[in-house]
Write a protein that holds these residues in place. Structure first.
Motif, PDB file in Angstrom:
ATOM      1  N   VAL A 173      41.200  45.477  42.882  1.00 13.77           N
ATOM      2  CA  VAL A 173      41.557  44.606  41.759  1.00 13.77           C
ATOM      3  C   VAL A 173      42.874  43.893  42.038  1.00 13.77           C
ATOM      4  O   VAL A 173      43.026  42.701  41.733  1.00 13.77           O
ATOM      5  CB  VAL A 173      41.634  45.422  40.457  1.00 13.77           C
ATOM      6  CG1 VAL A 173      42.155  44.567  39.311  1.00 13.77           C
ATOM      7  CG2 VAL A 173      40.269  45.989  40.110  1.00 13.77           C
ATOM      8  N   ARG A 174      43.816  44.595  42.623  1.00 13.99           N
ATOM      9  CA  ARG A 174      45.100  43.978  42.966  1.00 13.99           C
ATOM     10  C   ARG A 174      44.894  42.788  43.896  1.00 13.99           C
ATOM     11  O   ARG A 174      45.505  41.723  43.710  1.00 13.99           O
ATOM     12  CB  ARG A 174      46.017  45.017  43.620  1.00 13.99           C
ATOM     13  CG  ARG A 174      47.362  44.449  44.058  1.00 13.99           C
ATOM     14  CD  ARG A 174      48.199  45.518  44.769  1.00 13.99           C
ATOM     15  NE  ARG A 174      49.436  44.953  45.287  1.00 13.99           N
ATOM     16  CZ  ARG A 174      50.296  45.630  46.054  1.00 13.99           C
ATOM     17  NH1 ARG A 174      50.057  46.918  46.364  1.00 13.99           N
ATOM     18  NH2 ARG A 174      51.394  45.049  46.495  1.00 13.99           N
ATOM     19  N   LEU A 175      44.028  42.952  44.895  1.00 14.78           N
ATOM     20  CA  LEU A 175      43.775  41.866  45.841  1.00 14.78           C
ATOM     21  C   LEU A 175      43.150  40.665  45.147  1.00 14.78           C
ATOM     22  O   LEU A 175      43.515  39.516  45.422  1.00 14.78           O
ATOM     23  CB  LEU A 175      42.882  42.354  46.979  1.00 14.78           C
ATOM     24  CG  LEU A 175      42.517  41.304  48.038  1.00 14.78           C
ATOM     25  CD1 LEU A 175      43.783  40.696  48.656  1.00 14.78           C
ATOM     26  CD2 LEU A 175      41.634  41.917  49.120  1.00 14.78           C
ATOM     27  N   ALA A 176      42.218  40.911  44.221  1.00 12.57           N
ATOM     28  CA  ALA A 176      41.594  39.800  43.491  1.00 12.57           C
ATOM     29  C   ALA A 176      42.639  39.046  42.673  1.00 12.57           C
ATOM     30  O   ALA A 176      42.684  37.808  42.691  1.00 12.57           O
ATOM     31  CB  ALA A 176      40.480  40.333  42.587  1.00 12.57           C
ATOM     32  N   ARG A 177      43.481  39.775  41.973  1.00 12.39           N
ATOM     33  CA  ARG A 177      44.507  39.135  41.145  1.00 12.39           C
ATOM     34  C   ARG A 177      45.499  38.350  42.009  1.00 12.39           C
ATOM     35  O   ARG A 177      45.816  37.186  41.722  1.00 12.39           O
ATOM     36  CB  ARG A 177      45.253  40.185  40.323  1.00 12.39           C
ATOM     37  CG  ARG A 177      46.332  39.578  39.425  1.00 12.39           C
ATOM     38  CD  ARG A 177      47.117  40.646  38.667  1.00 12.39           C
ATOM     39  NE  ARG A 177      46.280  41.359  37.721  1.00 12.39           N
ATOM     40  CZ  ARG A 177      45.956  40.888  36.525  1.00 12.39           C
ATOM     41  NH1 ARG A 177      46.373  39.696  36.134  1.00 12.39           N
ATOM     42  NH2 ARG A 177      45.195  41.607  35.713  1.00 12.39           N
ATOM     43  N   GLU A 178      45.990  38.987  43.073  1.00  9.50           N
ATOM     44  CA  GLU A 178      46.993  38.320  43.901  1.00  9.50           C
ATOM     45  C   GLU A 178      46.398  37.129  44.641  1.00  9.50           C
ATOM     46  O   GLU A 178      47.093  36.133  44.884  1.00  9.50           O
ATOM     47  CB  GLU A 178      47.612  39.320  44.885  1.00  9.50           C
ATOM     48  CG  GLU A 178      48.497  40.351  44.191  1.00  9.50           C
ATOM     49  CD  GLU A 178      49.253  41.234  45.162  1.00  9.50           C
ATOM     50  OE1 GLU A 178      49.077  41.063  46.387  1.00  9.50           O
ATOM     51  OE2 GLU A 178      50.027  42.087  44.694  1.00  9.50           O
TER      52      GLU A 178
ATOM     53  N   ASN B   6      36.065  35.035  46.629  1.00 12.00           N
ATOM     54  CA  ASN B   6      35.327  35.023  45.365  1.00 12.00           C
ATOM     55  C   ASN B   6      36.234  35.078  44.142  1.00 12.00           C
ATOM     56  O   ASN B   6      35.859  34.604  43.071  1.00 12.00           O
ATOM     57  CB  ASN B   6      34.305  36.166  45.339  1.00 12.00           C
ATOM     58  CG  ASN B   6      33.165  35.914  46.308  1.00 12.00           C
ATOM     59  OD1 ASN B   6      33.010  34.811  46.824  1.00 12.00           O
ATOM     60  ND2 ASN B   6      32.366  36.935  46.564  1.00 12.00           N
ATOM     61  N   ALA B   7      37.434  35.646  44.287  1.00 14.45           N
ATOM     62  CA  ALA B   7      38.381  35.609  43.180  1.00 14.45           C
ATOM     63  C   ALA B   7      38.786  34.169  42.878  1.00 14.45           C
ATOM     64  O   ALA B   7      38.867  33.756  41.712  1.00 14.45           O
ATOM     65  CB  ALA B   7      39.610  36.447  43.510  1.00 14.45           C
ATOM     66  N   ILE B   8      39.012  33.399  43.925  1.00 15.07           N
ATOM     67  CA  ILE B   8      39.364  31.987  43.740  1.00 15.07           C
ATOM     68  C   ILE B   8      38.181  31.212  43.192  1.00 15.07           C
ATOM     69  O   ILE B   8      38.325  30.375  42.288  1.00 15.07           O
ATOM     70  CB  ILE B   8      39.862  31.391  45.075  1.00 15.07           C
ATOM     71  CG1 ILE B   8      41.174  32.057  45.467  1.00 15.07           C
ATOM     72  CG2 ILE B   8      40.011  29.865  44.972  1.00 15.07           C
ATOM     73  CD1 ILE B   8      41.600  31.805  46.892  1.00 15.07           C
ATOM     74  N   GLU B   9      36.989  31.482  43.701  1.00 14.78           N
ATOM     75  CA  GLU B   9      35.791  30.806  43.187  1.00 14.78           C
ATOM     76  C   GLU B   9      35.585  31.108  41.703  1.00 14.78           C
ATOM     77  O   GLU B   9      35.262  30.221  40.923  1.00 14.78           O
ATOM     78  CB  GLU B   9      34.564  31.246  43.995  1.00 14.78           C
ATOM     79  CG  GLU B   9      34.517  30.734  45.419  1.00 14.78           C
ATOM     80  CD  GLU B   9      34.422  29.219  45.468  1.00 14.78           C
ATOM     81  OE1 GLU B   9      33.515  28.663  44.815  1.00 14.78           O
ATOM     82  OE2 GLU B   9      35.254  28.606  46.147  1.00 14.78           O
ATOM     83  N   ALA B  10      35.770  32.377  41.319  1.00 14.48           N
ATOM     84  CA  ALA B  10      35.578  32.759  39.911  1.00 14.48           C
ATOM     85  C   ALA B  10      36.594  32.069  39.010  1.00 14.48           C
ATOM     86  O   ALA B  10      36.274  31.667  37.886  1.00 14.48           O
ATOM     87  CB  ALA B  10      35.675  34.277  39.758  1.00 14.48           C
ATOM     88  N   GLY B  11      37.825  31.937  39.493  1.00 13.99           N
ATOM     89  CA  GLY B  11      38.867  31.332  38.678  1.00 13.99           C
ATOM     90  C   GLY B  11      38.830  29.819  38.638  1.00 13.99           C
ATOM     91  O   GLY B  11      39.188  29.205  37.634  1.00 13.99           O
ATOM     92  N   GLU B  12      38.375  29.205  39.723  1.00 15.46           N
ATOM     93  CA  GLU B  12      38.477  27.751  39.842  1.00 15.46           C
ATOM     94  C   GLU B  12      37.154  27.006  39.797  1.00 15.46           C
ATOM     95  O   GLU B  12      37.124  25.826  39.447  1.00 15.46           O
ATOM     96  CB  GLU B  12      39.186  27.401  41.163  1.00 15.46           C
ATOM     97  CG  GLU B  12      40.639  27.837  41.215  1.00 15.46           C
ATOM     98  CD  GLU B  12      41.479  27.103  40.184  1.00 15.46           C
ATOM     99  OE1 GLU B  12      41.789  25.921  40.392  1.00 15.46           O
ATOM    100  OE2 GLU B  12      41.798  27.724  39.143  1.00 15.46           O
TER     101      GLU B  12
ATOM    102  N   ASP C  17      41.975  40.026  32.849  1.00 16.70           N
ATOM    103  CA  ASP C  17      41.594  41.300  33.441  1.00 16.70           C
ATOM    104  C   ASP C  17      40.583  41.024  34.550  1.00 16.70           C
ATOM    105  O   ASP C  17      39.622  40.283  34.358  1.00 16.70           O
ATOM    106  CB  ASP C  17      40.974  42.226  32.396  1.00 16.70           C
ATOM    107  CG  ASP C  17      41.988  42.676  31.358  1.00 16.70           C
ATOM    108  OD1 ASP C  17      43.076  43.114  31.764  1.00 16.70           O
ATOM    109  OD2 ASP C  17      41.694  42.585  30.154  1.00 16.70           O
ATOM    110  N   PHE C  18      40.803  41.632  35.708  1.00 18.18           N
ATOM    111  CA  PHE C  18      39.950  41.419  36.872  1.00 18.18           C
ATOM    112  C   PHE C  18      39.078  42.645  37.102  1.00 18.18           C
ATOM    113  O   PHE C  18      39.510  43.779  36.871  1.00 18.18           O
ATOM    114  CB  PHE C  18      40.804  41.205  38.131  1.00 18.18           C
ATOM    115  CG  PHE C  18      41.498  39.876  38.197  1.00 18.18           C
ATOM    116  CD1 PHE C  18      41.099  38.910  39.114  1.00 18.18           C
ATOM    117  CD2 PHE C  18      42.559  39.580  37.354  1.00 18.18           C
ATOM    118  CE1 PHE C  18      41.750  37.681  39.190  1.00 18.18           C
ATOM    119  CE2 PHE C  18      43.216  38.368  37.407  1.00 18.18           C
ATOM    120  CZ  PHE C  18      42.807  37.412  38.328  1.00 18.18           C
ATOM    121  N   SER C  19      37.870  42.426  37.566  1.00 16.00           N
ATOM    122  CA  SER C  19      37.046  43.524  38.065  1.00 16.00           C
ATOM    123  C   SER C  19      36.345  43.056  39.328  1.00 16.00           C
ATOM    124  O   SER C  19      36.048  41.864  39.491  1.00 16.00           O
ATOM    125  CB  SER C  19      36.026  43.991  37.020  1.00 16.00           C
ATOM    126  OG  SER C  19      35.098  42.981  36.719  1.00 16.00           O
TER     127      SER C  19
END
Length: 466
Positions: free
Chosen positions: A303-308, A368-374, A391-393
């Protein structure tokens, strides 16, 4: 100097109106009597303006809507009682002041007239969330103008600040106002209610009533997201705005009535308010910052990696390198990964890959964190200012295996279906997906595959990091 002289929470069930209920309103007589008590209190105050916040007017995802014509009309025709109608004058000068103070706080508002409502594709009319409470008020007192507000789906602290803007606008006028927060509580109290029963319904109702009675603003803003989401309520955002309008006061709520006869919680409250030197808003911000700091400390590496990853991209406009804290498992394995973002319990973005598209899980999370956010087409891109609200999962998929229908278990296994070039995926353990038939119906529909077509099934498991 103007003042908001009294604050109330009131429900808005059309069935409580005799012309609609035709006798059924007797089943919530305590609620009706409490609404008449509110009307009597307002008659004793004789305000020149009633400020009412409703969930059921024109609802915008990014703005609070304020009706701003000279007058506004509505009736209960859609509930079989068109004879129940209101035609109210709007306090235009106060509405304009509220908009002005909101703009200073960078809170987006939608100023509605008949013409602008048409451009927005919404109706310019009084909704039942307004008509039902004011039906009772008008039986006792009707010499007022109205400020008609529909809350927006904004972050709760912005709604609180909007309430503060209302208070400032009233004080910057000669207005004697009362404030009504219109809203029902849980809609999931019983199996025969409007929605499927949830144990969270009763939990939410008891908790919010208790917190308001105690005037515990901090805990209202710290309620569990899951409880709020699963309760199926519509009043909480009205309450956020009302509490903002009470900023600087010590408050205590007085419960006049609570009933859940029809599977929906109906709460009527008034409040005692006393001047205080405390700055509730800044205390809320401090507590919010501390909660965020604590949350970051307790997040696992996935989760930390997704957020950062998303944070780095929003600040620098580029993908981050794999950090030193990434585990060997994250760097050596290749898996499909889904990253989900939620904001105050509501989905804010979700993008994933069934099969890996990068060289390891760590890079899959970063991407995928960037794709989900953007780039989730259902939502506007996430902004840097929103990051603390999210909140990230992270769901890491095991390798899919061929399966038959009898091998499936919707709580344990996700499912992939394929037919020619068409395919669809459904994650496991989703709310409301309790049987294999439900799971297959949904995933086939997502894939655009008819149940009569030949299709293959694969199953997979998910390792969920929250």
């Amino acid at each position: 100097m103007g003042k908001i002289s009294a604050f109330y929470t009131m429900p808005h069930p059309p069935i409580i109106i005799p012309e609609v209920g035709r006798g059924e309103e007797e089943k919530i007589k305590e609620t009706s009597e409490a609404c008449y008590k509110v009307a009597k209190e307002i008659d004793s105050i004789k305000p020149d303006t009633i400020i009412i916040v409703t969930p059921h007017g024109p609802l915008f995802s990014d703005a609070v809507a304020l009706s701003n014509g000279d007058s506004i009309y509505g009736d209960l025709g859609k509930f079989g009682a068109s004879q129940v109608k209101l035609d109210l004058d709007i306090n235009v000068s106060l509405t304009e002041k509220i908009i002005k103070y909101s703009e200073k706080e960078n809170i987006l508002t939608a100023k509605l007239t008949k013409d602008s409502a048409q451009r927005y594709g919404v109706k310019y009319e009084l909704d039942h969330g307004t008509i039902v409470p004011l039906y009772f008020i008008n039986k006792k007192y009707s010499s007022y103008k109205v400020v008609h507000i529909t809350y927006g789906m904004l972050p709760k602290m912005q709604l609180y600040k909007f309430g503060m803007s209302i208070k400032k606008a009233v004080e910057d006028s000669n207005t004697n106002a009362v404030f009504i927060a219109s809203g029902d509580l849980s809609h999931k109290l019983t199996d025969d209610g409007p929605y499927e029963y949830s144990p969270y319904g009763e939990k939410f109702d008891k908790e919010i009533i208790s917190l308001l009675k105690n005037g515990d603003v901090f805990e209202v803003f710290n309620m569990d997201h899951t409880t709020i989401e699963k309760a199926g309520e519509c009043g909480l955002r009205s309450y956020y705005i009302m509490l903002g309008s009470m900023n600087g006061y010590n408050i205590k709520g007085n419960l006049l009535a609570y009933e859940g006869t029809f599977g929906v919680g109906y709460s009527v409250m008034n409040f005692s308010i006393k001047d205080s030197n405390k700055d509730t808003y800044n205390q809320l911000i401090e507590k919010k910052t501390k909660r965020f700091t604590d949350k970051i400390k307790n997040e696992g590496v996935y989760v930390r990696l997704a957020r950062e990853s998303l944070t780095h991209y929003l600040i620098y406009g580029e993908y981050m390198d794999i950090p030193s804290y990434a585990t060997d498992e994250m760097k050596e394995n290749k898996r499909g990964v889904f990253v989900s973002l939620k904001k105050e319990g509501q989905l804010r973005g979700c993008i994933g890959t069934i099969f890996p598209t990068t060289e390891n899980v760590a890079k899959e999370i970063i991407r995928n964190a960037i794709e989900a956010g953007e780039h989730d087409p259902r939502f506007n891109p996430v902004t840097e200012e929103e990051l603390e609200e999210l909140d990230f999962s992270v769901d890491v998929l095991t390798e899919p295996k061929e399966a038959l229908k009898e091998d499936l278990d919707p709580k344990r296994y996700g499912v992939i279906v394929r037919s020619g070039l068409k395919s669809g995926l459904l994650l496991p353990d989703l709310e409301g997906v309790d049987t294999v038939d439900q799971q297959l119906d949904i995933v086939l529909q997502k894939a655009g595959i008819s149940s009569y077509e030949n299709y293959t099934i694969e199953k997979f498991e998910v390792i969920r990091h929250r």
